[in-house]
Write an enzyme that holds these catalytic residues in place. Structure first.
Site, PDB file in Angstrom:
ATOM      1  N   GLY A 293       0.336   0.258   5.180  1.00  0.00           N
ATOM      2  CA  GLY A 293       0.741  -1.006   4.579  1.00  0.00           C
ATOM      3  C   GLY A 293      -0.105  -2.158   5.106  1.00  0.00           C
ATOM      4  CB  SER A 294       0.577  -5.774   5.034  1.00  0.00           C
ATOM      5  OG  SER A 294       0.845  -5.799   3.644  1.00  0.00           O
ATOM      6  CB  THR A 295      -0.169  -3.167  10.127  1.00  0.00           C
ATOM      7  OG1 THR A 295      -0.042  -1.835   9.618  1.00  0.00           O
ATOM      8  CG2 THR A 295       1.220  -3.743  10.385  1.00  0.00           C
ATOM      9  CG  PHE A 296      -5.352  -0.256   6.957  1.00  0.00           C
ATOM     10  CD1 PHE A 296      -5.538   0.657   7.979  1.00  0.00           C
ATOM     11  CD2 PHE A 296      -6.317  -0.357   5.970  1.00  0.00           C
ATOM     12  CE1 PHE A 296      -6.673   1.460   8.017  1.00  0.00           C
ATOM     13  CE2 PHE A 296      -7.453   0.437   5.993  1.00  0.00           C
ATOM     14  CZ  PHE A 296      -7.630   1.357   7.026  1.00  0.00           C
ATOM     15  CE  LYS A 297      -2.160  -6.631   2.572  1.00  0.00           C
ATOM     16  NZ  LYS A 297      -1.110  -7.539   2.060  1.00  0.00           N
TER      17      LYS A 297
END
Length: 643
Positions: A293-297
């Site tokens: 999810g968005s932690t990968f951004k």
């Protein structure tokens, strides 16, 4: 006919010569055996008449970075039999079976084996001191009680998955106990005595004692206090949200040292047999893989900044979706965020904005950075069972795969990979190898004899890029989706994550998410990074709502414990969420359920079981929970507090 004297003399000479040659041959053979093979024959003879009673060494203790004992040993004697010395096997078996509460037939079978020494496993292994004294007092011929030990975990289930456990022979079976089994085990000692062919001890023989060499003590990078904080927060999350599981990792981003690591559900290492093997065999922080999810951004952001593909002051318009390869990839916010800067794209966790960053980078560059940050391969942490994660094969990366990867969908990673990668993004660009072993201690002197230094794998981004990443992520906590992780007086950076789970059929499950948050502090010079993931929490399923407050609590307590002083140079928060009131859970164990219901007790109750008296409760007494959190009480027969 007379035989000539010359003939007689020749025959005598020949006989004498033959006898001389035979004597020389025998003497030569004797000399050869004595001089060449003498030591070997003596050794073989000694092996035939020597019997050894083994003595196990003390397995090395495991301590935290401050020397607090996490794993110790306690005395647990074991019973052994020398079958040839047993005078009355039937009576001996009957006596031992009664004391050991074992099968008389099984004991008899073991003590009558045609072996020199027999261990009474498992009946006579690691028994109590009291029982050992009783057996010794009987002076049963051929039965000996030898000193042995078993592992003791003074803090119960604390760091259970990380520490692991040992088997009946004190051999490491999982966790740190398995990885460093050889160094922790030591070398056995023994008592030697002389015996005849029947195994009976020879009179006048001298017993020889060779002491065991104890195993080395292992100092971990883990801090018991920080580990306890992690576990306290996970217990509270399990009680509040009833998720399928939850996990947390705390790391020093400068060195890769693991300060704490835990997951729920958990187990007791000294009673692991009572637990479902799937619980103790799966160390979720290193084994579990899922779409981040968005932690990968954070990785997409770091790559775009390093490649000069974006200036955070540049503008971007978010209509609420991005059209890619015939697919419409939507933003989490209905209608989109409209016109914003790329810094606000990061603050708002805007999917279309990150799709544009991925497109600017291109598939080759983005995936090169993803691999450079350590995804798609094991981190090398000193634990067994680590997973690699899954990335798209290069020939299968199309426009849609590039777009979804840029905001953390379609790839599969482990929690330890995320913590290691984000640490590299914020520590100046250095990818460190995560590790748990800090040094080895001589058990006799108590001194560290070998230190295990941090290991840098490679530089991934520049110091300047890392500085920009930290500033952007600090702004996420002050003004964006991570505001529930804001701590007054501490500069905190971080990123939320809310990822749909993939079902067995390869499709996303409805209303089933893994919510997460990764945070670090102080934002300008990080000393600790914390990652928390909660799998399918009941009720709200947003990383910023569920996981961010958990990370805030862990960071707040850890920074205070580490002596980090509060400051006033934070990014001014745009709007800090109002702090929800917390209450201390009362001790209801031993109380009558009717008394609780008629008292002024105001928190909601969930009643489990039959009976009138509370025998257990969750959350535990003394824990701090949000006001209105249900307290589950278990009813049963009458008990007293402390039972």
């Amino acid at each position: 006919m007379r035989v000539p004297h010359s003939f007689v003399r020749r025959r005598l000479f020949a006989a004498l010569l033959v006898m001389t040659l035979v004597f020389l041959a025998l003497f030569g053979r004797l000399a050869y055996v004595q001089l060449i093979h003498g030591d070997w024959l003596v050794e073989r003879a000694q092996d035939l008449w020597t019997r050894n009673i083994p003595f196990e060494p003390q397995r090395g203790r495991i301590v935290d970075r401050n020397g607090d004992v996490l794993v110790d040993n306690v005395s647990a004697p074991s019973v052994m039999a020398i079958p040839a010395q047993i005078k009355n096997p039937a009576e001996t078996a009957r006596t031992l079976a009664r004391l050991l509460q074992a099968s008389e037939q099984e004991i008899y079978r073991k003590i009558t084996k045609r072996e020199m020494i027999v261990r009474l496993s498992t009946e006579g292994r690691k028994i109590s001191e009291e029982l050992a004294r009783k057996i010794q007092g009987l002076r049963l011929p051929g039965i000996v009680v030898v000193e042995d030990s078993k592992r003791h975990y003074p803090h119960g289930s604390l760091a259970a998955h990380l520490l692991g456990f040992t088997g009946i022979d004190n051999q490491g079976l999982s966790g740190i106990e398995l990885v460093y089994d050889e160094q922790l085990s030591g070398t056995p000692g023994y008592v030697s005595f002389s015996a005849n062919a029947k195994g009976e001890k020879l009179p006048g023989g001298n017993d020889r004692y060779t002491p065991p060499q104890d195993g080395m003590e292992l100092m971990l990078t883990v801090d018991r206090t920080i580990q306890s904080v992690l576990e306290r927060e996970l217990d509270q999350a399990m009680a509040q949200y009833q998720p399928e599981n939850a996990l947390a990792i705390a790391m020093d981003p400068r060195t890769g040292e693991i300060l704490g690591m835990s997951s729920r559900p958990t187990f007791r290492p000294d009673r692991y047999q009572d637990t479902d093997p799937q619980i103790y065999n799966r160390n979720l922080p290193i084994w579990k893989t899922y779409e981040p999810g968005s932690t990968f951004k954070i990785i997409t952001l770091a790559a775009a900044l390093e490649e000069n593909k974006v200036d955070l002051k540049d503008s971007f318009f978010d209509p609420g979706y991005a059209e890619v390869g015939g697919a419409r990839l939507r933003c989490w916010r209905s209608g989109g965020h409209g016109s914003q800067t790329y810094l606000e794209v990061v603050e708002n966790s805007c999917n279309p904005g990150f799709v544009s960053l991925g497109q600017r980078l291109g598939k080759d560059t983005l995936f090169r950075y993803i691999r450079q940050f350590g995804f798609g391969r094991k981190t090398g942490i000193d634990l067994s069972g680590e997973a690699r994660g899954i990335l798209f094969a290069p020939d299968r990366i199309g426009p849609v795969e590039l777009a979804t990867t840029s905001f953390g969908q379609g790839v599969s990673v482990t929690p330890i990979q995320q913590v290691t990668a984000v640490s590299a993004a914020i520590n100046g660009g250095k990818l460190m190898e995560p590790h748990l072993a800090k040094g080895w201690i001589d058990p006799k002197t108590g001194k560290v004899v070998k230190e295990i230094p941090p290991r840098m794998k490679r530089r991934v981004i520049s110091e300047e890029t890392s500085r920009e990443v930290r500033r952007a992520l600090e702004s996420v906590v002050a003004k964006g989706t991570g505001r529930r992780a804001f701590i007054d007086g501490y500069r905190v950076g971080g990123k939320t994550g809310t990822a749909q789970k993939v079902g067995p059929n390869g499709r996303y499950l409805p209303n089933n998410h893994i919510v997460s948050f990764i945070g670090f502090a102080p934002a300008d010079d990080p000393r600790i990074v914390v990652y928390v993931a909660v799998d399918n929490p009941k009720g709200v399923q947003f990383g910023g709502v569920v996981a961010a407050p958990i990370v805030r609590n862990i960071l707040d307590d850890s920074l205070r414990y580490l002596g980090v002083k509060k400051r006033k140079d934070q990014i001014p928060p745009e709007s800090v969420p109002t702090e929800e009131p917390y209450v201390t859970v009362p001790d209801l164990i031993g109380e009558h359920v009717d008394d609780i219901r008629t008292s002024l007790f105001s928190e909601p109750l969930e009643v489990v079981g039959k009976g009138k008296v509370v025998i257990n409760q969750l959350p535990k007494p003394g824990q701090r929970v949000k006001k209105g959190t249900p307290i589950r009480i278990y009813l049963g027969d009458k008990t007293t507090k402390g039972d």
